[in-house]
Design a protein around this motif. Structure first.
Motif, PDB file in Angstrom:
ATOM      1  N   ARG A  35      44.266  65.944  35.306  1.00  0.00           N
ATOM      2  CA  ARG A  35      44.454  67.194  34.568  1.00  0.00           C
ATOM      3  C   ARG A  35      43.392  67.349  33.484  1.00  0.00           C
ATOM      4  NH1 ARG A  35      50.006  69.371  31.706  1.00  0.00           N
ATOM      5  NH2 ARG A  35      49.068  71.195  30.757  1.00  0.00           N
ATOM      6  N   TYR A  36      43.169  66.316  32.721  1.00  0.00           N
ATOM      7  CA  TYR A  36      42.163  66.367  31.661  1.00  0.00           C
ATOM      8  C   TYR A  36      40.780  66.599  32.262  1.00  0.00           C
ATOM      9  CZ  TYR A  36      39.495  65.151  27.519  1.00  0.00           C
ATOM     10  OH  TYR A  36      38.634  65.193  26.461  1.00  0.00           O
ATOM     11  N   TRP A  37      40.469  65.912  33.349  1.00  0.00           N
ATOM     12  CA  TRP A  37      39.156  66.017  33.989  1.00  0.00           C
ATOM     13  C   TRP A  37      38.895  67.436  34.506  1.00  0.00           C
ATOM     14  CZ3 TRP A  37      37.735  65.210  39.570  1.00  0.00           C
ATOM     15  CH2 TRP A  37      36.359  65.044  39.748  1.00  0.00           C
ATOM     16  N   VAL A  38      39.856  68.023  35.237  1.00  0.00           N
ATOM     17  CA  VAL A  38      39.620  69.358  35.796  1.00  0.00           C
ATOM     18  C   VAL A  38      39.622  70.432  34.715  1.00  0.00           C
ATOM     19  CG1 VAL A  38      40.425  68.765  38.120  1.00  0.00           C
ATOM     20  CG2 VAL A  38      42.029  69.798  36.503  1.00  0.00           C
ATOM     21  N   GLU A  39      40.472  70.282  33.695  1.00  0.00           N
ATOM     22  CA  GLU A  39      40.503  71.277  32.617  1.00  0.00           C
ATOM     23  C   GLU A  39      39.215  71.266  31.797  1.00  0.00           C
ATOM     24  OE1 GLU A  39      44.090  70.575  30.379  1.00  0.00           O
ATOM     25  OE2 GLU A  39      45.316  71.684  31.842  1.00  0.00           O
ATOM     26  N   ASN A  40      38.502  70.150  31.818  1.00  0.00           N
ATOM     27  CA  ASN A  40      37.244  70.047  31.091  1.00  0.00           C
ATOM     28  C   ASN A  40      36.028  70.196  31.997  1.00  0.00           C
ATOM     29  OD1 ASN A  40      37.886  69.483  28.157  1.00  0.00           O
ATOM     30  ND2 ASN A  40      39.259  68.087  29.234  1.00  0.00           N
ATOM     31  N   GLY A  41      36.238  70.823  33.132  1.00  0.00           N
ATOM     32  CA  GLY A  41      35.126  71.195  33.999  1.00  0.00           C
ATOM     33  C   GLY A  41      34.548  70.093  34.859  1.00  0.00           C
ATOM     34  N   CYS A  42      35.279  69.017  35.079  1.00  0.00           N
ATOM     35  CA  CYS A  42      34.807  67.904  35.914  1.00  0.00           C
ATOM     36  C   CYS A  42      33.423  67.431  35.454  1.00  0.00           C
ATOM     37  CB  CYS A  42      34.773  68.298  37.395  1.00  0.00           C
ATOM     38  SG  CYS A  42      36.362  68.760  38.087  1.00  0.00           S
ATOM     39  N   GLN A  43      33.285  67.248  34.148  1.00  0.00           N
ATOM     40  CA  GLN A  43      31.988  66.879  33.581  1.00  0.00           C
ATOM     41  C   GLN A  43      31.505  65.502  34.047  1.00  0.00           C
ATOM     42  OE1 GLN A  43      31.958  67.470  29.325  1.00  0.00           O
ATOM     43  NE2 GLN A  43      32.900  69.477  29.515  1.00  0.00           N
ATOM     44  N   GLU A  44      32.425  64.555  34.145  1.00  0.00           N
ATOM     45  CA  GLU A  44      32.038  63.239  34.639  1.00  0.00           C
ATOM     46  C   GLU A  44      31.945  63.295  36.166  1.00  0.00           C
ATOM     47  OE1 GLU A  44      34.452  62.948  30.918  1.00  0.00           O
ATOM     48  OE2 GLU A  44      34.762  63.868  32.866  1.00  0.00           O
ATOM     49  N   SER A  45      31.100  62.463  36.717  1.00  0.00           N
ATOM     50  CA  SER A  45      30.960  62.424  38.173  1.00  0.00           C
ATOM     51  C   SER A  45      32.210  61.813  38.792  1.00  0.00           C
ATOM     52  CB  SER A  45      29.744  61.586  38.557  1.00  0.00           C
ATOM     53  OG  SER A  45      30.008  60.206  38.317  1.00  0.00           O
ATOM     54  N   PRO A  46      32.458  62.087  40.071  1.00  0.00           N
ATOM     55  CA  PRO A  46      33.575  61.440  40.745  1.00  0.00           C
ATOM     56  C   PRO A  46      33.484  59.909  40.673  1.00  0.00           C
ATOM     57  CG  PRO A  46      32.886  63.313  42.016  1.00  0.00           C
ATOM     58  CD  PRO A  46      31.866  63.141  40.911  1.00  0.00           C
ATOM     59  N   GLU A  47      32.287  59.372  40.721  1.00  0.00           N
ATOM     60  CA  GLU A  47      32.119  57.918  40.632  1.00  0.00           C
ATOM     61  C   GLU A  47      32.539  57.395  39.255  1.00  0.00           C
ATOM     62  OE1 GLU A  47      29.880  59.541  43.930  1.00  0.00           O
ATOM     63  OE2 GLU A  47      29.810  60.081  41.811  1.00  0.00           O
ATOM     64  N   GLU A  48      32.169  58.126  38.194  1.00  0.00           N
ATOM     65  CA  GLU A  48      32.577  57.718  36.841  1.00  0.00           C
ATOM     66  C   GLU A  48      34.104  57.790  36.696  1.00  0.00           C
ATOM     67  OE1 GLU A  48      29.031  59.089  33.854  1.00  0.00           O
ATOM     68  OE2 GLU A  48      30.052  60.693  34.961  1.00  0.00           O
ATOM     69  N   MET A  49      34.696  58.848  37.246  1.00  0.00           N
ATOM     70  CA  MET A  49      36.147  58.993  37.157  1.00  0.00           C
ATOM     71  C   MET A  49      36.860  57.931  37.981  1.00  0.00           C
ATOM     72  SD  MET A  49      36.693  61.132  34.922  1.00  0.00           S
ATOM     73  CE  MET A  49      38.454  60.948  35.095  1.00  0.00           C
ATOM     74  N   ALA A  50      36.284  57.569  39.120  1.00  0.00           N
ATOM     75  CA  ALA A  50      36.876  56.517  39.951  1.00  0.00           C
ATOM     76  C   ALA A  50      36.960  55.212  39.157  1.00  0.00           C
ATOM     77  CB  ALA A  50      36.064  56.313  41.224  1.00  0.00           C
ATOM     78  N   LYS A  51      35.920  54.908  38.403  1.00  0.00           N
ATOM     79  CA  LYS A  51      35.920  53.698  37.575  1.00  0.00           C
ATOM     80  C   LYS A  51      37.009  53.789  36.511  1.00  0.00           C
ATOM     81  CE  LYS A  51      33.018  50.788  34.719  1.00  0.00           C
ATOM     82  NZ  LYS A  51      31.683  50.517  34.207  1.00  0.00           N
ATOM     83  N   THR A  52      37.108  54.937  35.846  1.00  0.00           N
ATOM     84  CA  THR A  52      38.126  55.133  34.808  1.00  0.00           C
ATOM     85  C   THR A  52      39.527  54.981  35.389  1.00  0.00           C
ATOM     86  OG1 THR A  52      36.682  56.592  33.544  1.00  0.00           O
ATOM     87  CG2 THR A  52      39.050  56.786  33.125  1.00  0.00           C
ATOM     88  N   ILE A  53      39.770  55.630  36.504  1.00  0.00           N
ATOM     89  CA  ILE A  53      41.094  55.566  37.127  1.00  0.00           C
ATOM     90  C   ILE A  53      41.424  54.139  37.545  1.00  0.00           C
ATOM     91  CG2 ILE A  53      42.429  56.276  39.162  1.00  0.00           C
ATOM     92  CD1 ILE A  53      40.919  59.033  38.856  1.00  0.00           C
ATOM     93  N   TYR A  54      40.483  53.480  38.166  1.00  0.00           N
ATOM     94  CA  TYR A  54      40.732  52.109  38.620  1.00  0.00           C
ATOM     95  C   TYR A  54      41.073  51.193  37.448  1.00  0.00           C
ATOM     96  CZ  TYR A  54      40.480  47.791  41.206  1.00  0.00           C
ATOM     97  OH  TYR A  54      40.800  46.581  41.771  1.00  0.00           O
TER      98      TYR A  54
END
Length: 180
Positions: free
Chosen positions: A152-171
């Motif tokens: 939710r935070y990622w999409v509301e802020n325009g997906c600024q981080e790359s999917p790879e960066e978000m994958a690391k955060t989520i993991y």
């Protein structure tokens, strides 16, 4: 006669889904309402209610359809890892406007029944491996709640981080028993 699942019923549903996605992607960001959807789709309001209870129901059913599309492209045996999140995050980014809307309306999170593939392929085996089979539903809840709020935070802020960066955060936010 327009009966459930006949060609006209499916055509109306497709028109409404396309209208919803068009409205969500409109740069003017109009208010998404049942009236706006039926007007854009060129159908009667009663047709909308033959398919959906209300707008949140439409969003939920459209999300389920998108989830099925995504899961059809996923390998059957996916280990939980940073790379395993990237295709999902690319999909979310591609459908960002839809997910901004659906995540804003999320008041509950899907449990085992809606996430059976995730549960049976990933969560349950890892919980069993780590001696937590009795707690597996709680692990699923912890995973889903954190994952949902991060998305939710990622999409509301325009997906600024790359999917790879978000994958690391989520993991890195996974419950310890789910990290391999």
């Amino acid at each position: 006669m327009n009966t459930k699942n006949n060609q006209q019923f499916r055509r109306s549903q497709d028109l409404m889904e396309k209208a919803l996605l068009t409205l969500l992607n409109d740069p003017k960001k109009p208010k998404i309402t049942v009236s706006a959807i039926v007007k854009r789709a060129g159908i009667n309001r009663s047709t909308f209610y033959a398919h959906y209870l209300d707008l949140p129901d439409m969003l939920d059913k459209t999300e389920s359809k998108l989830r099925r599309d995504l899961m059809a492209d996923y390998p059957h045996s996916v280990p939980l890892s940073e790379p395993s999140f990237v295709p999902f995050l690319n999909f979310i980014k591609k459908h960002r406007d839809f997910y901004v809307a659906i995540l804003k309306t999320r008041t509950t999170f899907p449990l085992r029944t809606e996430q059976e593939q995730l549960f049976s392929r990933v969560i349950n085996p890892l919980c069993e491996k780590n001696g937590m089979e009795d707690e597996d539903v709680y692990v699923l809840i912890a995973f889903q709640s954190a994952f949902t709020m991060i998305l939710r935070y990622w999409v509301e802020n325009g997906c600024q981080e790359s999917p790879e960066e978000m994958a690391k955060t989520i993991y890195q936010t996974l419950p310890a028993c789910l990290q391999q």
